[in-house]
Write a protein that holds these residues in place. Structure first.
Motif, PDB file in Angstrom:
ATOM      1  N   GLN A  62      59.291  18.781  42.208  1.00 15.89           N
ATOM      2  CA  GLN A  62      58.232  19.445  42.629  1.00 15.89           C
ATOM      3  C   GLN A  62      57.404  19.175  43.673  1.00 15.89           C
ATOM      4  OE1 GLN A  62      55.600  21.208  39.729  1.00 15.89           O
ATOM      5  NE2 GLN A  62      57.554  22.083  38.470  1.00 15.89           N
ATOM      6  N   ARG A  63      57.473  17.884  43.846  1.00 18.96           N
ATOM      7  CA  ARG A  63      56.423  17.184  44.845  1.00 18.96           C
ATOM      8  C   ARG A  63      57.497  17.401  46.257  1.00 18.96           C
ATOM      9  NH1 ARG A  63      54.930  11.303  42.407  1.00 18.96           N
ATOM     10  NH2 ARG A  63      52.874  11.618  41.382  1.00 18.96           N
ATOM     11  N   ILE A  64      58.757  17.029  46.181  1.00 17.37           N
ATOM     12  CA  ILE A  64      59.708  17.313  47.334  1.00 17.37           C
ATOM     13  C   ILE A  64      59.742  18.617  47.567  1.00 17.37           C
ATOM     14  CG2 ILE A  64      61.820  17.136  48.108  1.00 17.37           C
ATOM     15  CD1 ILE A  64      62.531  14.704  46.166  1.00 17.37           C
ATOM     16  N   ILE A  65      59.672  19.600  46.926  1.00 15.82           N
ATOM     17  CA  ILE A  65      59.730  21.208  47.242  1.00 15.82           C
ATOM     18  C   ILE A  65      58.486  21.632  47.764  1.00 15.82           C
ATOM     19  CG2 ILE A  65      59.921  23.488  46.140  1.00 15.82           C
ATOM     20  CD1 ILE A  65      61.860  22.476  44.235  1.00 15.82           C
ATOM     21  N   LEU A  66      57.259  21.274  47.027  1.00 17.26           N
ATOM     22  CA  LEU A  66      56.070  21.542  47.889  1.00 17.26           C
ATOM     23  C   LEU A  66      55.833  21.077  49.250  1.00 17.26           C
ATOM     24  CD1 LEU A  66      53.842  21.093  44.630  1.00 17.26           C
ATOM     25  CD2 LEU A  66      54.598  23.150  45.761  1.00 17.26           C
TER      26      LEU A  66
ATOM     27  N   TYR B  51      59.377  10.921  49.332  1.00 14.87           N
ATOM     28  CA  TYR B  51      60.558  10.028  49.155  1.00 14.87           C
ATOM     29  C   TYR B  51      61.558   9.737  50.196  1.00 14.87           C
ATOM     30  CZ  TYR B  51      58.525  11.005  44.643  1.00 14.87           C
ATOM     31  OH  TYR B  51      57.635  11.238  43.482  1.00 14.87           O
ATOM     32  N   SER B  52      61.706   8.703  50.548  1.00 15.70           N
ATOM     33  CA  SER B  52      62.844   8.187  51.694  1.00 15.70           C
ATOM     34  C   SER B  52      64.123   8.425  50.639  1.00 15.70           C
ATOM     35  CB  SER B  52      62.596   6.736  52.190  1.00 15.70           C
ATOM     36  OG  SER B  52      62.925   5.834  51.146  1.00 15.70           O
ATOM     37  N   ALA B  53      65.091   8.240  51.601  1.00 21.50           N
ATOM     38  CA  ALA B  53      66.539   8.071  50.641  1.00 21.50           C
ATOM     39  C   ALA B  53      66.644   7.067  49.711  1.00 21.50           C
ATOM     40  CB  ALA B  53      67.436   8.164  51.759  1.00 21.50           C
ATOM     41  N   ASP B  54      66.237   5.875  50.201  1.00 26.75           N
ATOM     42  CA  ASP B  54      66.472   4.779  49.359  1.00 26.75           C
ATOM     43  C   ASP B  54      65.497   4.860  47.920  1.00 26.75           C
ATOM     44  OD1 ASP B  54      68.194   3.645  51.177  1.00 26.75           O
ATOM     45  OD2 ASP B  54      66.812   2.409  52.098  1.00 26.75           O
ATOM     46  N   GLU B  55      64.121   5.331  48.316  1.00 25.20           N
ATOM     47  CA  GLU B  55      63.175   5.541  47.387  1.00 25.20           C
ATOM     48  C   GLU B  55      63.593   6.720  46.070  1.00 25.20           C
ATOM     49  OE1 GLU B  55      58.979   4.373  49.584  1.00 25.20           O
ATOM     50  OE2 GLU B  55      59.976   6.392  49.427  1.00 25.20           O
ATOM     51  N   LEU B  56      64.385   7.616  46.871  1.00 26.39           N
ATOM     52  CA  LEU B  56      64.815   8.683  45.885  1.00 26.39           C
ATOM     53  C   LEU B  56      65.957   8.097  44.878  1.00 26.39           C
ATOM     54  CD1 LEU B  56      64.263  11.659  45.251  1.00 26.39           C
ATOM     55  CD2 LEU B  56      65.908  12.227  46.776  1.00 26.39           C
ATOM     56  N   HIS B  57      66.634   7.191  45.665  1.00 27.74           N
ATOM     57  CA  HIS B  57      67.912   6.573  44.895  1.00 27.74           C
ATOM     58  C   HIS B  57      67.491   5.724  43.813  1.00 27.74           C
ATOM     59  CE1 HIS B  57      71.786   5.090  44.264  1.00 27.74           C
ATOM     60  NE2 HIS B  57      71.343   3.748  44.363  1.00 27.74           N
TER      61      HIS B  57
ATOM     62  N   ALA C  68      70.795  12.300  40.238  1.00 31.69           N
ATOM     63  CA  ALA C  68      71.504  11.474  41.673  1.00 31.69           C
ATOM     64  C   ALA C  68      70.719  12.420  42.861  1.00 31.69           C
ATOM     65  CB  ALA C  68      72.952  11.525  41.654  1.00 31.69           C
ATOM     66  N   PRO C  69      70.573  11.885  43.939  1.00 34.84           N
ATOM     67  CA  PRO C  69      70.192  12.548  45.075  1.00 34.84           C
ATOM     68  C   PRO C  69      71.132  13.487  45.910  1.00 34.84           C
ATOM     69  CG  PRO C  69      70.315  10.218  45.789  1.00 34.84           C
ATOM     70  CD  PRO C  69      70.663  10.374  44.177  1.00 34.84           C
ATOM     71  N   PHE C  70      72.055  13.917  45.139  1.00 34.99           N
ATOM     72  CA  PHE C  70      73.041  14.792  45.807  1.00 34.99           C
ATOM     73  C   PHE C  70      73.485  15.571  44.740  1.00 34.99           C
ATOM     74  CE2 PHE C  70      75.130  10.759  44.289  1.00 34.99           C
ATOM     75  CZ  PHE C  70      76.225  11.201  43.271  1.00 34.99           C
ATOM     76  N   MET C  71      74.210  16.767  44.995  1.00 33.70           N
ATOM     77  CA  MET C  71      74.502  17.813  43.961  1.00 33.70           C
ATOM     78  C   MET C  71      76.078  17.492  43.600  1.00 33.70           C
ATOM     79  SD  MET C  71      73.981  21.684  43.750  1.00 33.70           S
ATOM     80  CE  MET C  71      75.344  22.381  45.224  1.00 33.70           C
TER      81      MET C  71
ATOM     82  N   LEU D 231      68.357  20.132  51.299  1.00 29.23           N
ATOM     83  CA  LEU D 231      67.080  19.457  50.987  1.00 29.23           C
ATOM     84  C   LEU D 231      67.523  18.496  49.681  1.00 29.23           C
ATOM     85  CD1 LEU D 231      63.973  19.083  51.076  1.00 29.23           C
ATOM     86  CD2 LEU D 231      63.937  20.777  49.372  1.00 29.23           C
ATOM     87  N   PRO D 232      67.478  17.043  49.898  1.00 29.55           N
ATOM     88  CA  PRO D 232      67.812  15.949  48.978  1.00 29.55           C
ATOM     89  C   PRO D 232      66.572  15.933  47.898  1.00 29.55           C
ATOM     90  CG  PRO D 232      67.942  15.098  51.197  1.00 29.55           C
ATOM     91  CD  PRO D 232      67.161  16.225  51.293  1.00 29.55           C
ATOM     92  N   VAL D 233      66.934  16.203  46.720  1.00 29.16           N
ATOM     93  CA  VAL D 233      66.169  16.063  45.529  1.00 29.16           C
ATOM     94  C   VAL D 233      66.830  15.449  44.593  1.00 29.16           C
ATOM     95  CG1 VAL D 233      64.919  18.258  45.912  1.00 29.16           C
ATOM     96  CG2 VAL D 233      66.838  18.458  44.425  1.00 29.16           C
ATOM     97  N   LEU D 234      66.238  15.334  43.251  1.00 32.98           N
ATOM     98  CA  LEU D 234      66.776  14.764  42.022  1.00 32.98           C
ATOM     99  C   LEU D 234      67.792  15.925  41.336  1.00 32.98           C
ATOM    100  CD1 LEU D 234      64.457  12.186  40.471  1.00 32.98           C
ATOM    101  CD2 LEU D 234      66.470  11.748  41.515  1.00 32.98           C
TER     102      LEU D 234
END
Length: 408
Positions: free
Chosen positions: A96-100, A110-116, A66-69, A17-20
């Motif tokens: 928390q928004r992404i997890i919920l 959030y799209s990948a570009d927006e998260l970046h 970053a959107p990666f670990m 799951l891509p998060v920050l």
């Protein structure tokens, strides 16, 4: 909090799951972790903010979103994020928004570009905050050192070299000629305790009549050890982003009749300053005197450099053996000249110390060879420079006596 954030990072990674994520890495020149921990322990034990700042600068990069670990080197964790405090950090709200949304089985907000883009904006903001804090600290430090430089009643004699350097730098750059600061700068210059950078600040940055005593004392100290003039000129060129001073050297004669003539010049933009031509029986001696002459002209002070050898007049070589007049000069400077003109050879100084740190006594022995004689003198004082000056004066007395006897 760390345990919860670590668990959330692991949970997101297991579900791809891509998060920050909060990533942190060491610089390429960072020492092994055990060495760093040892250095940190020393810094905390000494309660040294300077050591801690130096460790951070050389080993650690700032953590970033970053959107990666990428792992967290500082916490020694494979994955980490900020997700426990949405009231304090925007990154926590995003996580928390992404997890919920994932738990609700809906699309990520959030799209990948927006998260970046969010990660980039947060990193840029954090960097700007760090820069603003750094500038604020500099401003506070400058204000503190500015007040210290202007304090007429301050006692700077107990300050260590780093603390005194900070005050001296501010005083020179802002033309704050506090009498106490100027007196201490002159004293340290006479005791040969100023670095080449500090000498450059006093001679070529500080200005005005208030700084005159320190500037004169500084140039006199350099005249006593003219080899330091080259170092001061090199620092001046580096500070101003200019080429190093240029030297022209010409040689005449051979063997004991050899003489070298040198001249130094410094160019900055369209301006060029040239020192006087100076001669000596060695190439280094001529360069040192030429550098001293150039430094005096740059500082707009009387030129203390000297010709230490006759130029192009081999028949006058015996006259070079005459002892130079004292002229209220430092005995160390006179001995240096006597060695340059080969009146004496094998000039050297030996220094020893005795007693506890707060009552240290230094003993200096000055030694030289003259006409087959071995001459030496010893003196003691509570300062190295004073002991050296007294030993040099004693040796100079012996040299004059031996010279008078040989010409009787």
């Amino acid at each position: 909090m760390i345990a919860a954030n670590t668990a959330l990072a692991g949970w997101a990674a297991e579900r791809d799951l891509p998060v920050l994520f909060r990533n942190h890495s060491a610089s390429k020149v960072a020492p092994p972790r055990d060495v760093l921990l040892h250095d940190l322990d020393l810094a905390f034990t000494a309660r040294s903010d300077a050591r801690l700042a130096a460790l951070q600068q050389r080993t650690l990069r700032a953590a970033e979103y970053a959107p990666f670990m990428g792992g967290h080197w500082g916490l020694n964790l494979p994955g980490y994020l900020h997700g426990t405090s949405p009231l304090r950090r925007y990154a926590d709200l995003v996580v928390q928004r992404i997890i919920l949304s994932h738990l609700d089985k809906t699309a990520s907000p959030y799209s990948a570009d927006e998260l970046h883009a969010v990660a980039q904006a947060l990193n840029d903001g954090a960097r700007q905050d760090r820069e603003a804090e750094s500038e604020s600290r500099k401003s506070v430090t400058h204000s503190r050192t500015r007040r210290a430089a202007a304090d007429d009643s301050a006692d700077y004699s107990r300050l260590d070299s780093a603390a005194f350097h900070a005050i001296l730098k501010r005083g020179c750059k802002e033309q704050i000629a506090g009498p106490s600061l100027v007196d201490e700068a002159a004293r340290r210059a006479a005791d040969q305790k100023l670095t080449s950078l500090e000498q450059q600040l006093v001679l070529l940055v500080a200005g005005g009549a208030g700084w005159e005593p320190a500037r004169v004392a500084c140039l006199q100290a350099i005249a006593a050890s003219p080899e330091t003039a080259v170092s001061v000129l090199s620092v001046h060129a580096q500070v101003n982003g200019c080429e190093l001073p240029e030297f022209t050297v010409e040689a005449r004669g051979k063997g004991h009749d050899a003489a070298f003539r040198a001249q130094a010049s410094w160019t900055s933009g369209d301006d060029q300053v040239t020192g006087a031509e100076r001669s000596a029986s060695t190439k280094k001696g001529a360069r040192h005197q030429a550098a001293l002459s150039l430094l005096a002209r740059l500082a707009d002070l009387p030129d203390p450099s000297r010709d230490l050898a006759a130029w192009g007049r081999t028949e006058a070589a015996p006259a070079a053996k005459a002892l130079p007049p004292a002229e209220d000069r430092s005995p160390v400077s006179v001995l240096n000249e006597l060695e340059q003109t080969r009146v004496i050879t094998s000039l050297k100084y030996g220094m020893s110390s005795d007693g506890p740190g707060h009552q240290m006594v230094f003993s200096c022995t000055a030694h030289a060879e003259m006409g087959g004689q071995s001459l030496s003198a010893t003196a003691s004082a509570t300062k190295k420079a004073t002991a050296k000056a007294h030993a040099a004066d004693g040796l100079l007395t012996q040299i004059r006596a031996a010279h008078t006897e040989s010409h009787a």
